[in-house]
Each structure stands twice: as structure tokens, then as C-alpha cells.
Design a protein around this motif. Structure first.
Motif, PDB file in Angstrom:
ATOM      1  N   UNK A 203     -32.852  -0.333  26.222  1.00  0.00           N
ATOM      2  CA  UNK A 203     -33.308   0.483  25.088  1.00  0.00           C
ATOM      3  C   UNK A 203     -34.470   1.399  25.465  1.00  0.00           C
ATOM      4  N   UNK A 204     -35.008   1.257  26.674  1.00  0.00           N
ATOM      5  CA  UNK A 204     -36.053   2.125  27.231  1.00  0.00           C
ATOM      6  C   UNK A 204     -37.421   1.897  26.603  1.00  0.00           C
ATOM      7  N   UNK A 205     -37.555   0.883  25.755  1.00  0.00           N
ATOM      8  CA  UNK A 205     -38.875   0.614  25.180  1.00  0.00           C
ATOM      9  C   UNK A 205     -39.814   0.080  26.249  1.00  0.00           C
ATOM     10  N   UNK A 206     -41.105   0.456  26.126  1.00  0.00           N
ATOM     11  CA  UNK A 206     -42.127  -0.028  27.057  1.00  0.00           C
ATOM     12  C   UNK A 206     -42.951  -1.096  26.345  1.00  0.00           C
ATOM     13  N   UNK A 207     -42.890  -2.296  26.896  1.00  0.00           N
ATOM     14  CA  UNK A 207     -43.591  -3.425  26.285  1.00  0.00           C
ATOM     15  C   UNK A 207     -44.961  -3.626  26.928  1.00  0.00           C
ATOM     16  N   UNK A 208     -45.990  -3.696  26.086  1.00  0.00           N
ATOM     17  CA  UNK A 208     -47.361  -3.920  26.540  1.00  0.00           C
ATOM     18  C   UNK A 208     -48.038  -4.880  25.568  1.00  0.00           C
ATOM     19  N   UNK A 209     -48.488  -6.050  25.947  1.00  0.00           N
ATOM     20  CA  UNK A 209     -48.260  -6.621  27.273  1.00  0.00           C
ATOM     21  C   UNK A 209     -46.797  -7.017  27.455  1.00  0.00           C
ATOM     22  N   UNK A 210     -46.330  -7.002  28.708  1.00  0.00           N
ATOM     23  CA  UNK A 210     -44.932  -7.330  28.972  1.00  0.00           C
ATOM     24  C   UNK A 210     -44.688  -8.834  28.952  1.00  0.00           C
ATOM     25  N   UNK A 211     -43.513  -9.215  28.495  1.00  0.00           N
ATOM     26  CA  UNK A 211     -43.137 -10.638  28.470  1.00  0.00           C
ATOM     27  C   UNK A 211     -42.076 -10.950  29.513  1.00  0.00           C
ATOM     28  N   UNK A 212     -41.605  -9.919  30.210  1.00  0.00           N
ATOM     29  CA  UNK A 212     -40.610 -10.160  31.246  1.00  0.00           C
ATOM     30  C   UNK A 212     -39.190  -9.963  30.778  1.00  0.00           C
ATOM     31  N   UNK A 213     -39.009  -9.763  29.468  1.00  0.00           N
ATOM     32  CA  UNK A 213     -37.661  -9.539  28.929  1.00  0.00           C
ATOM     33  C   UNK A 213     -37.801  -8.751  27.640  1.00  0.00           C
ATOM     34  N   UNK A 214     -36.753  -8.024  27.287  1.00  0.00           N
ATOM     35  CA  UNK A 214     -36.752  -7.278  26.028  1.00  0.00           C
ATOM     36  C   UNK A 214     -36.248  -8.204  24.923  1.00  0.00           C
ATOM     37  N   UNK A 215     -37.054  -8.451  23.893  1.00  0.00           N
ATOM     38  CA  UNK A 215     -36.620  -9.382  22.846  1.00  0.00           C
ATOM     39  C   UNK A 215     -35.468  -8.821  22.013  1.00  0.00           C
ATOM     40  N   UNK A 216     -35.281  -7.499  22.025  1.00  0.00           N
ATOM     41  CA  UNK A 216     -34.186  -6.895  21.252  1.00  0.00           C
ATOM     42  C   UNK A 216     -32.882  -6.952  22.030  1.00  0.00           C
ATOM     43  N   UNK A 217     -32.935  -6.576  23.311  1.00  0.00           N
ATOM     44  CA  UNK A 217     -31.708  -6.473  24.116  1.00  0.00           C
ATOM     45  C   UNK A 217     -31.412  -7.760  24.884  1.00  0.00           C
ATOM     46  N   UNK A 218     -32.419  -8.590  25.060  1.00  0.00           N
ATOM     47  CA  UNK A 218     -32.191  -9.843  25.771  1.00  0.00           C
ATOM     48  C   UNK A 218     -31.977  -9.666  27.253  1.00  0.00           C
ATOM     49  N   UNK A 221     -36.885  -7.247  32.058  1.00  0.00           N
ATOM     50  CA  UNK A 221     -37.544  -5.960  32.295  1.00  0.00           C
ATOM     51  C   UNK A 221     -38.238  -6.049  33.649  1.00  0.00           C
ATOM     52  N   UNK A 222     -38.180  -4.956  34.426  1.00  0.00           N
ATOM     53  CA  UNK A 222     -38.803  -4.990  35.742  1.00  0.00           C
ATOM     54  C   UNK A 222     -39.557  -3.699  36.046  1.00  0.00           C
ATOM     55  N   UNK A 223     -39.096  -2.583  35.488  1.00  0.00           N
ATOM     56  CA  UNK A 223     -39.730  -1.300  35.815  1.00  0.00           C
ATOM     57  C   UNK A 223     -41.132  -1.244  35.213  1.00  0.00           C
ATOM     58  N   UNK A 224     -42.134  -1.074  36.093  1.00  0.00           N
ATOM     59  CA  UNK A 224     -43.509  -1.060  35.607  1.00  0.00           C
ATOM     60  C   UNK A 224     -43.908   0.355  35.198  1.00  0.00           C
ATOM     61  N   UNK A 225     -44.621   0.458  34.083  1.00  0.00           N
ATOM     62  CA  UNK A 225     -45.023   1.749  33.531  1.00  0.00           C
ATOM     63  C   UNK A 225     -46.490   1.664  33.147  1.00  0.00           C
TER      64      UNK A 225
END
Ligand SMILES: [Zn+2]
Length: 315
Positions: A203-218, A221-225
Motif C-alpha cells: 500500500x506504500x504507506x510509511x510507518x513511523x515508528x515501524x513495526x516490521x509489518x503493515x497491519x493493513x496488508x499483513x 516491511x523492509x524499505x527504510x525511509x
């Protein structure tokens, strides 16, 4: 691959509660070496007492006095007592049905070892030397050879001089926290005063702080921004209650802040502006304390306020 961080964490706060008439009588009774229960509508005696009938939800006030002797209904051995547990030597956690009661009370049993404990064993209260009106007025239970006399519990008015009306219960959790790969990378970046989130590949959302996974898409996540350091206040509250051990004068503002480039707001304190001038859309920047691994607070950056449309998806 960054080092996986690990640190001891302690969450601790005093919980203050007022006691209604039933709990007040129960705890004041313990101070006076008297164990009280309540009788429910169907005649059962509950120890420890409750204020409402668990079956009918009716208010119950019918206090009775039960014996300070009872029977272990189940138990578990604790070989390594932790700080602030009732005994500092190995002991058994026990459920004890006091003579005259129909339910069991959770407490501890002083016994030399697990071989000395069994379900069905007879025990009695060992009273604490100094009693204040707390469950710890029962220091522990200890083995007892006598049988129950079988008499019915006597009604008790529950009235004492100088009743206990409130208690302070310290709550404390101490544990070792390992934040995992994503948050370790986030914390490592913070040490260099950079804020780094992770982008969801779906979904391309940027999570801050990151949890290691997208809670929407399941998905992982690895790409750091890198995001921020500036951001926008999306919503906030004014804190008027001073927390114990927290050296911040009230009132102050705690806000959700969407850092530039992030799709999730983090929360932080707002400083450098009177609390009643903080507003949604306020542009802010971090203020770092010397030697700190995270911003102490955020302050106005001096930019014009953001348009609501720019952050409405993040409120
Ligand atoms: Zn996603």
C-alpha cells in the motif's frame, strides 16, 4: 543488519482506589484479625467478598465472619520469590477455602518445600505483626492440624472504629524488552538524530515508528525511509493531571504529530508555545536533549500552519 537491541523496562504506578462498604469492612476486619465474607441471595458465602451477586447482579451487604482456618483447594510452587512478593523464601501460591466459606481466597503458604503441600491440606492464617487494613495483613498461611468445626458463619455488622476507606496498590511490571529488527533500526537511527520508518511494499504507506509489518496488508516491511524531522500536529490534548515522578509542569500539551513523509502520526509533548495556543495543523520540529536517544519534545517551527487537507487522512 543492525544489532537487535534489548533493555530492561519497568512500568510502575501507584493505583489508588476508594473502597465501598463491603471491601472497607473486609480490609478493616483483617486489620482486626477478623475475616469477613458476604452471603449471596442463594446462601453461598464468598470470601473474599464482592459487592454484587455474581449470579443475580444484586447488591449484597450481608456480611458474615468466617474462620481463620481453611483447606487448600489448589496450589502452585514458587521456587524463586521476586521482590515485593509476600515471602522472600520459596513458597506455594494457594487457593484456600476458609472454614464457613464456599469460595477460595488466593494467598501464599509458608512451607519447607513442594513435598509438604497438597490439595486438601489444612491451613490457618498467620497474621502480620503490623496490620494496616490490607490483604497483606494476612502475612501468609501455615500448615494446621485441626479440623473444621462445621459451624455456620455468624452474621457480622462490619462496623469497626476508624475504618479503612481507601488503598494504594503499587502496580509494577519489570521485564526485558527486545524491540526486534524494525524498531531496533528505528532506535539506532534516532541515536543519530534521524527518524527512519519503513514503507509497505503493497500500500506504500510509511510507518513511523515501524513495526516490521503493515497491519493493513499483513506483509513485511523492509524499505527504510527517512522522514521529518519536521511535522504537523494532527490532534492533541491538554494534560492537567500531574503524573508522579514526571518532572513536567501542568498544563502541557501532548499531540499526535505526522512527520513529513510519514503515513502514521507519532505522539510527543509540545513545548515552546503556551498550551492554549497549540492547534491542529501547527508545524513543529524536534528539540533534542543532550545525550538523549529521542526528542525531548517538539516546538513550533515557525512555518505557516498546514492545510487540513494535507493531514486529514492522518487524524
Ligand atoms: Zn500496506
Amino acid at each position: 543488519m543492525p544489532d537487535i537491541l534489548s533493555a530492561p523496562l519497568v512500568v510502575e504506578f501507584p493505583f489508588t482506589r476508594s473502597l465501598g462498604p463491603v471491601q472497607s469492612a473486609f480490609l478493616t476486619g483483617l486489620r482486626e484479625r477478623t475475616v469477613l465474607g458476604v452471603r449471596t441471595g442463594d446462601g453461598k458465602v464468598l470470601v473474599p467478598p464482592v459487592e454484587y451477586d455474581p449470579v443475580t447482579a444484586e447488591e449484597i451487604r450481608d456480611l458474615v465472619e468466617v474462620a481463620a482456618t481453611g483447606t487448600v483447594t489448589t496450589w502452585a510452587w514458587n521456587p524463586h520469590p521476586r521482590r515485593d512478593q509476600p515471602l522472600d523464601t520459596p513458597f506455594a501460591w494457594v487457593l484456600v477455602r476458609l472454614d464457613g466459606a464456599d469460595t477460595a481466597l488466593l494467598h501464599v503458604l509458608d512451607a519447607p518445600g513442594p513435598e509438604a503441600v497438597r490439595t486438601g491440606m489444612r491451613v490457618r492464617v498467620r497474621w502480620a505483626g503490623a496490620r494496616t487494613g490490607a490483604i497483606t495483613d494476612i502475612a501468609c498461611f501455615e500448615p494446621y492440624e485441626g479440623e473444621a468445626d462445621g459451624s455456620a458463619p455468624a452474621p457480622h455488622a462490619g462496623e469497626f472504629a476508624d475504618p479503612v476507606t481507601g488503598i494504594v496498590t503499587p502496580a509494577r511490571l519489570d521485564y526485558t524488552y527486545s524491540p526486534g529488527r524494525a524498531q531496533s533500526a528505528y532506535l539506532e537511527a534516532l541515536a543519530g538524530r534521524r527518524v527512519v520508518g519503513e514503507r509497505c511494499p503493497s500500500c506504500r504507506k510509511v510507518y513511523v515508528p515501524p513495526r516490521g509489518a503493515c497491519p493493513t496488508c499483513g506483509v513485511a516491511t523492509a524499505e527504510q525511509v527517512e522522514v521529518g524531522p519536521r511535522g504537523t500536529v494532527t490532534t492533541f490534548c491538554v494534560v492537567n493531571i500531574k503524573a508522579k515522578n514526571l518532572d513536567i509542569e501542568v498544563p502541557y500539551v501532548y499531540a499526535h504529530i505526522a512527520l513529513d513523509g510519514a503515513d502514521l502520526a507519532l505522539h510527543a509533548r509540545i513545548g515552546g508555545i503556551p498550551y492554549d495556543q497549540v492547534r491542529m495543523g501547527l508545524r513543529v520540529e524536534p528539540v533534542w536533549a543532550e545525550g538523549s536517544r529521542h526528542p525531548d519534545h517538539y516546538r513550533p517551527s515557525g512555518e505557516p500552519d498546514a492545510d487540513y487537507d494535507a493531514y486529514k487522512e492522518l487524524v
